[in-house]
Every structure is written in structure tokens, then in C-alpha cells.
Design a protein around this motif. Structure first.
Motif, PDB file in Angstrom:
ATOM      1  N   ARG A   1      -2.530  20.102  44.072  1.00  0.00           N
ATOM      2  CA  ARG A   1      -3.706  20.270  44.864  1.00  0.00           C
ATOM      3  C   ARG A   1      -4.192  21.765  44.768  1.00  0.00           C
ATOM      4  O   ARG A   1      -5.575  22.063  44.540  1.00  0.00           O
ATOM      5  CB  ARG A   1      -3.506  20.000  46.250  1.00  0.00           C
ATOM      6  CG  ARG A   1      -3.212  18.507  46.498  1.00  0.00           C
ATOM      7  CD  ARG A   1      -3.100  17.888  47.905  1.00  0.00           C
ATOM      8  NE  ARG A   1      -4.678  18.529  48.635  1.00  0.00           N
ATOM      9  CZ  ARG A   1      -4.955  18.770  50.034  1.00  0.00           C
ATOM     10  NH1 ARG A   1      -3.730  18.237  50.775  1.00  0.00           N
ATOM     11  NH2 ARG A   1      -5.955  19.005  50.457  1.00  0.00           N
ATOM     12  N   ILE A   2      -3.358  22.704  44.609  1.00  0.00           N
ATOM     13  CA  ILE A   2      -3.798  24.097  44.566  1.00  0.00           C
ATOM     14  C   ILE A   2      -4.352  24.415  43.190  1.00  0.00           C
ATOM     15  O   ILE A   2      -5.426  24.838  43.154  1.00  0.00           O
ATOM     16  CB  ILE A   2      -2.481  24.751  44.573  1.00  0.00           C
ATOM     17  CG1 ILE A   2      -1.918  24.973  46.198  1.00  0.00           C
ATOM     18  CG2 ILE A   2      -2.881  26.470  44.154  1.00  0.00           C
ATOM     19  CD1 ILE A   2      -0.612  25.775  46.399  1.00  0.00           C
TER      20      ILE A   2
ATOM     21  N   HIS B   1      -6.047  21.741  41.239  1.00  0.00           N
ATOM     22  CA  HIS B   1      -7.095  21.340  40.893  1.00  0.00           C
ATOM     23  C   HIS B   1      -8.093  21.902  41.931  1.00  0.00           C
ATOM     24  O   HIS B   1      -9.575  21.971  41.633  1.00  0.00           O
ATOM     25  CB  HIS B   1      -6.957  19.977  41.352  1.00  0.00           C
ATOM     26  CG  HIS B   1      -6.512  19.100  40.501  1.00  0.00           C
ATOM     27  ND1 HIS B   1      -7.089  18.320  39.364  1.00  0.00           N
ATOM     28  CD2 HIS B   1      -4.933  18.605  40.233  1.00  0.00           C
ATOM     29  CE1 HIS B   1      -6.228  17.724  38.813  1.00  0.00           C
ATOM     30  NE2 HIS B   1      -4.900  17.959  39.017  1.00  0.00           N
ATOM     31  N   GLY B   2      -7.608  22.558  43.206  1.00  0.00           N
ATOM     32  CA  GLY B   2      -8.575  23.312  44.060  1.00  0.00           C
ATOM     33  C   GLY B   2      -9.145  24.565  43.398  1.00  0.00           C
ATOM     34  O   GLY B   2     -10.182  24.826  43.227  1.00  0.00           O
TER      35      GLY B   2
ATOM     36  N   SER C   1      -9.153  24.818  40.075  1.00  0.00           N
ATOM     37  CA  SER C   1     -10.110  24.524  38.886  1.00  0.00           C
ATOM     38  C   SER C   1     -11.402  24.149  39.389  1.00  0.00           C
ATOM     39  O   SER C   1     -12.680  24.505  38.783  1.00  0.00           O
ATOM     40  CB  SER C   1      -9.653  23.354  38.032  1.00  0.00           C
ATOM     41  OG  SER C   1     -10.423  22.753  37.105  1.00  0.00           O
ATOM     42  N   ALA C   2     -11.632  23.376  40.610  1.00  0.00           N
ATOM     43  CA  ALA C   2     -12.639  23.073  41.252  1.00  0.00           C
ATOM     44  C   ALA C   2     -13.842  24.379  41.589  1.00  0.00           C
ATOM     45  O   ALA C   2     -15.030  24.234  41.695  1.00  0.00           O
ATOM     46  CB  ALA C   2     -12.739  21.925  42.345  1.00  0.00           C
ATOM     47  N   ALA C   3     -13.080  25.363  42.107  1.00  0.00           N
ATOM     48  CA  ALA C   3     -13.617  26.517  42.582  1.00  0.00           C
ATOM     49  C   ALA C   3     -14.010  27.612  41.252  1.00  0.00           C
ATOM     50  O   ALA C   3     -14.946  28.166  41.751  1.00  0.00           O
ATOM     51  CB  ALA C   3     -12.907  27.185  43.379  1.00  0.00           C
TER      52      ALA C   3
ATOM     53  N   HIS D   1       1.625  19.273  46.679  1.00  0.00           N
ATOM     54  CA  HIS D   1       0.797  20.636  47.019  1.00  0.00           C
ATOM     55  C   HIS D   1       0.449  21.353  45.876  1.00  0.00           C
ATOM     56  O   HIS D   1      -0.684  22.140  45.934  1.00  0.00           O
ATOM     57  CB  HIS D   1       1.428  21.046  48.105  1.00  0.00           C
ATOM     58  CG  HIS D   1       0.875  22.588  48.673  1.00  0.00           C
ATOM     59  ND1 HIS D   1       0.013  22.292  49.675  1.00  0.00           N
ATOM     60  CD2 HIS D   1       1.350  23.524  48.828  1.00  0.00           C
ATOM     61  CE1 HIS D   1      -0.479  23.534  49.959  1.00  0.00           C
ATOM     62  NE2 HIS D   1       0.446  24.516  49.228  1.00  0.00           N
TER      63      HIS D   1
END
Length: 615
Positions: free
Chosen positions: A139-140, A142-143, A145-147, A136
Motif C-alpha cells: 500500500r505504501i 502504490h500510495g 506511485s499514485a501521489a 502494508h
């Protein structure tokens, strides 16, 4: 007890040892923190975690109990229901129990076995939960980074104006979120910078960015990953979390020291002010990333104090050597003082159970179908008991297992010459209970087929006085070779359902003397006895020398019990330089399929490889 029970108990023991080692390591590191500069030593904290993990894993390895200095813990069986047949473990129970009897293994499992299995299940669930939390957190990151927005031209950010050219910059992503500047990614490092960082002074931005790039240059991502992995594996140990947190603390202090080295006091104050400002702006940090604001309010004052007035590094190699020696000492102590587990049935608890058809016999009565069952293994060199299951101190007739002793007597006295001499013909009047005995017999076939009349020929040629002296020198059982009362048959039948009795534990002691050659006998007596002992090599490389024994149970009126038999299998297993002596005894129901000793041997050998691998 099943292999799963044994694994669970060993795992429980390893977990307890791990907690004790964690306490010792934490006490040592607390002492080291009293010396200036030790708190900033990454190696101290990571090696502390590794020491605790090593103390946990080594208990799970085969043969680790050979290094222990304390005696085994004998765990009493306290189950509520008693079995209707002699207790056994694993395949032994399955072979010995009749089809209409409840599962012996299941009914004999104690509260400790259930507790150990419950702990093993809890550990696996906790491990799965810890891994889920890490996933989890990943995922935070990478989220985020993607945003964010990737910075392709680093010179457009004030934080990189003074970045050293020797350090390759990771992928930089600017995020409009209340986070701390943080570095993450073991294989593809990425640097997340919050948008609010641009509101800081240019010098503060540069020092913060330099802090994160210093993490990258020092390889702190790998140190952090190793610490998190070790903490995850031992999630139940609170000392692993404390050590990992101090590792993170040491990494931050190390980067602070490198960034501020040689800088004036004004820049140090600006750096501390940036840390305070960042702490007020961020919501939380992610433990799988190296964050500039990775500090709590409780540690903020201490970190600022070290920023303004850094502590000196420990002087000389002696400090690190002393801490390393301390960790090695804790590891050695955790292993040496870790007791092994031995299992036994609590006879008093069994006697207190309500009477049933199966338990109506008095405990220890030779005719009781539930009176006796034992599996015992011990290290031949040290005598350490490795397995102790059942009522192993109950004396019964040795039956044909006594032929090991008779063979030693025969070769030592010269009555027996070699593997095939003397070869004696069968004569009318000899014991001929088995058809195979009605044939010419030599020492090899005698021991293989347990030919009673051949052993009687050896003992008769010894004479009563010499026979009695050998039995006493061997310290064999109760030493009683008087035979049946009023029948004057001690020289020929005392070991067959008669006066001579021995317990499984006494069998182990006798066999140890044979393996170690401690008895007052000639070398030939040992060599020839070993050469005629039935032997086989197991799939895991252990060579087993063993002797079966079968004898009728004698009822109180002197008649043989037609429903029950004693079944023995005793001997030793050798692999390399190690030998383990064993004794397996079961009071079995008579069956048309063969002798009790043969059935006990077959069941024991099915279970033996797994037992030996676990010791």
C-alpha cells in the motif's frame, strides 16, 4: 490423541528441523563467503532458503519417517489427571468410554500436546502478521506511485539520457518524497524516482537509473519476490531473514558490477558518492522494492569498497557444484536425522496420582478399569515403531487372536487342508458360549466366528509336545501353555484367560514374523492363513487383515469379572509394497451390545485411515 494433536506435534517437529537446517545452511554459506565472488551469487542465497523450506515441508509429508535413520522419540504422558477408563485416541476413546466418564482424550493430553497446539496457533498468527506487513508495504508503494507524477517523456530526465534502448522502460513516476530510486511490481513494474535525484550530476543520475533498469533486465523482481515469500512462510526462522537479506545484497552487488563494467575509475567514484548522498537523503526503504539505496550504514563501507575494486567471480563450475552438493547434504541430513514421535503413557506417573474410585485398582492389575489400553503400529519391514500409545508392554491373555498362530500350526502340520477342510460338526459338550458355534465349522468360519472348540480340535490333534514347540518357535508371548493350575487344560484353554499371555508389542513382533514369513513354516501355512483371515479394503486403498479377541478378566479369587473384558484387534495393513502391523488392546466395560473385541475393531477401523495417511 486427536488428529489435531498429531498434526500439531508433527508441525512442531518440522519447525525444529527447519531451525536446524537453517543453522546448517547459514554455516555453509558463511564458509562460501570466504571465497571471492560468492557473496554476489543470487542462486546461493535463494537455494539456501529453498533448502530450509524443503526440510520443513518434507517432515509434514506422509511416509517421510521411512527415510529417517534414528529411532522414534517416545514421549511420556505427564498429565495431571488420569482418566477413568483406559486411554485411547480420537474415535477409539469415544467408542470405549462410558457416557458418565470425563472425556478421555481431553484428560490424557500432555503438556507437549498443548505446547504443540500453542505453537501451531502462534505460527498462524505470526504468518498473518507477516502477510499484513507485506500488504502494508504494498500500500505504501502504490500510495507513493499514485501521489507522484508520471513521466511520459523520459528524455526530459537526465537519468535516461544514456539508458540502453534494448531495455524496455517501465512506468516511471517522479515523487517529491525522501525515498531511494526503487523498482517494484512483479506484473506491472514501476520505477519510482525521487525529485531530489535531479540535483545529482547527470552521469550519476544515468548510472542510478541504469542500476534500476539492470534489476529489471536480470529479473531481480522475481528473485526478490521468491525470497520474500520463503521468508514469510518461515517467519519464525531467523536464518531465513539472514538469507533473504544476503539475497538482496547479492542483487545489489550484481547490478553494481553490470553497471560499472568497463567504466573508468572516476565514474566508479562518482557512483559511490551518489550512493552515499542517497543514503543521507532517504528516510527508509521498503523491502518489497528494489531500491538503489537499499543498504544500511553498517554495509555501506563494504559495498563502496566492492564498487571501487570489484571482486572476481568464482572460477569454474566446481564452486557452484560444491555449494549445491552441500545444500543437498544438509537437506538429506535434516530428514535422515529427524526422529519420529511415539506416544506412551508413563506408568510411574500414573501410579503416583491420587487414589480415586477409578484409580484404586493397582496399576497393571488385570481387574482395574484403568489398567490397560494400547495402540501400537510398526513398519513390518523395518520394525520401526510408528505409533506407541498406552501401556503396550503389559501381557494379557491373547484370546482369539491366538487363532492366527493356531491356523499356522494347523496348515503347517497338515491338520488343516484348505479354506473349507476339514469341516467338523458341532458335538454336545463342545464350548458353545456363542450360538453361532453350534454348527458345522470349517477353517474359514472358524476364524471368522472365533469358534473355540474348533481351535481345540486342532491343538488336541497336535499334541502337547508339538504344540509347545510351535509356541516356542513363534516366540509367542510368555510361551506358557500349561493352562490353569491343577486342571491340565493347557492344550485346550491356555490362550483363553489362562497361562498364555502376550503384550501388544509382542503381538507386533509375532505379526512381523508372519508378514515377513520368517517363521519355520511351509509356504502353504502362510498362504492359507492369509486366505482365511478376515479382511477388508479401506477407502484410502489399504487392505486390512485382522483378528479380534475377547476374554474375561479373571479376579484374584479365580472368578470372572462380570464388569470388564479384554478387547483385542491385531493384524496388518498393506498398500503397494508397504505393510504395517498393528495391535489394539483395551480393557473395556462389559456391555450387552456385544464382545469387547468387536467394539475395539469397529472403533479402531474408524480411526485407522487417518492414522495410515499420517504415517
Amino acid at each position: 490423541m486427536s488428529p489435531l494433536d498429531l498434526l500439531a506435534l508433527r508441525f512442531l517437529l518440522a519447525s525444529c528441523g527447519c531451525l536446524a537446517a537453517g543453522l546448517g545452511v547459514w554455516a555453509l554459506t558463511a564458509l562460501c563467503r570466504r571465497f571471492a565472488g560468492f557473496a554476489a551469487q543470487r542462486s546461493l542465497w535463494l537455494l539456501g532458503q529453498a533448502t530450509v523450506l524443503a526440510a520443513f515441508l518434507v517432515v509434514l509429508l506422509p511416509h517421510s519417517e521411512r527415510l529417517r535413520m534414528v529411532p522414534p522419540i517416545e514421549l511420556a504422558e505427564t498429565s495431571q489427571a488420569r482418566p477413568a477408563v483406559p486411554s485411547a485416541t480420537g474415535p477409539l476413546a469415544a467408542a470405549a468410554a462410558p457416557a458418565n466418564v470425563p472425556n478421555v482424550e481431553q484428560s490424557q493430553r500432555s503438556w507437549l500436546a498443548y505446547g504443540a497446539q500453542a505453537w501451531l496457533l502462534m505460527y498462524l498468527l505470526g504468518l498473518a502478521y507477516s502477510i499484513t506487513k507485506l500488504w502494508h508495504a504494498r500500500r505504501i508503494l502504490h500510495g507513493l506511485s499514485a501521489a507522484g507524477c508520471r513521466l511520459h517523456a523520459l528524455d526530459q530526465h537526465d537519468g535516461f539520457a544514456g539508458a540502453p534502448t534494448r531495455t524496455p522502460a517501465p512506468a516511471v513516476v517522479e515523487v517529491d518524497a525522501p525515498i531511494s530510486p526503487m523498482l517494484f511490481g512483479l506484473f506491472r513494474p514501476r520505477l519510482l524516482l525521487p525529485l531530489h535525484l535531479r540535483s545529482f550530476a547527470a552521469a550519476q543520475q544515468q548510472m542510478i537509473v541504469e542500476h534500476e533498469l539492470t534489476h529489471l533486465r536480470r529479473g531481480d523482481l522475481y528473485w526478490m519476490g521468491a525470497g520474500i515469500l520463503l521468508q514469510t512462510l518461515l517467519w519464525f526462522n531467523p536464518f531465513m531473514r539472514l538469507l533473504r537479506e544476503n539475497l538482496s545484497w547479492a542483487q545489489e552487488l550484481g547490478c553494481d558490477r553490470d553497471v560499472l563494467r568497463g567504466r573508468p575509475q572516476a565514474q566508479r567514484k562518482a557512483y559511490a558518492a551518489a550512493l552515499v548522498a542517497q543514503l543521507t537523503l532517504q528516510h527508509r526503504t521498503v523491502k518489497t522494492a528494489l531500491a538503489f539505496g537499499g543498504v544500511s550504514a553498517s554495509t555501506l563501507a563494504a559495498r563502496i569498497a566492492l564498487i571501487r575494486r570489484p571482486a572476481a567471480a568464482p572460477r569454474g563450475p566446481w564452486a557452484r557444484c560444491a555449494s549445491l552438493a552441500g545444500l543437498l547434504g544438509i537437506f538429506a541430513a535434516s530428514l535422515a536425522l529427524q526422529p519420529a514421535l511415539a506416544w506412551r503413557i508413563d506408568a510411574s506417573a500414573a501410579a503416583a496420582q491420587p487414589t480415586t474410585e477409578a484409580s484404586a485398582w493397582p496399576l497393571g492389575d488385570a481387574a482395574s478399569p484403568t489398567a490397560l489400553s494400547c495402540t501400537a503400529l510398526a513398519d513390518a519391514a523395518s520394525g520401526q515403531r510408528l505409533v506407541l500409545e498406552g501401556q503396550c508392554d503389559e501381557r494379557v491373555t491373547p484370546a482369539s487372536t491366538f487363532n492366527i498362530a493356531v491356523s499356522l500350526m494347523g496348515y503347517d502340520s497338515g491338520i488343516l487342508s484348505d479354506q473349507h477342510a476339514p469341516s467338523l460338526p458341532f458335538k454336545k459338550g463342545y464350548a458353545d458360549w456363542n450360538p453361532s458355534w453350534r454348527a458345522t465349522t470349517d477353517p474359514s468360519s472358524w476364524l471368522k466366528n472365533s469358534v473355540v472348540w474348533y481351535a481345540q480340535q486342532v491343538t488336541s490333534r497336535l499334541g502337547a509336545a508339538r504344540f509347545q514347540r510351535y509356541v516356542a518357535d513363534f516366540n509367542y508371548g510368555n510361551h506358557d501353555v500349561s493352562g490353569d493350575a491343577g486342571k491340565d487344560n493347557g492344550l485346550t484353554l491356555s490362550w483363553v484367560s489362562s497361562s498364555l499371555k502376550i503384550s501388544p508389542l509382542e503381538q507386533l513382533a509375532f505379526l512381523r514374523s508372519v508378514v515377513k514369513r520368517d517363521l519355520p513354516l511351509t509356504a502353504k501355512a502362510y498362504d492359507m492363513t492369509v486366505s482365511i483371515m478376515p479382511s477388508q479394503t479401506l477407502a484410502n486403498g489399504w487392505e486390512v487383515h485382522g483378528k479380534t479377541g475377547t476374554a474375561a478378566v479373571v479376579l484374584a479369587d479365580g472368578r470372572d469379572d462380570q464388569k470388564h473384558q479384554y478387547g483385542w484387534y491385531v493384524g496388518w495393513a498393506t498398500k503397494g509394497q508397504r505393510s504395517i502391523v498393528f495391535a489394539r488392546l483395551l480393557l473395556d466395560r462389559r456391555q450387552a451390545s456385544g464382545a469387547a473385541g468387536t467394539r475395539v475393531k469397529a472403533a479402531f477401523l474408524r480411526d485407522l485411515p487417518a492414522r495410515l495417511d499420517a504415517l
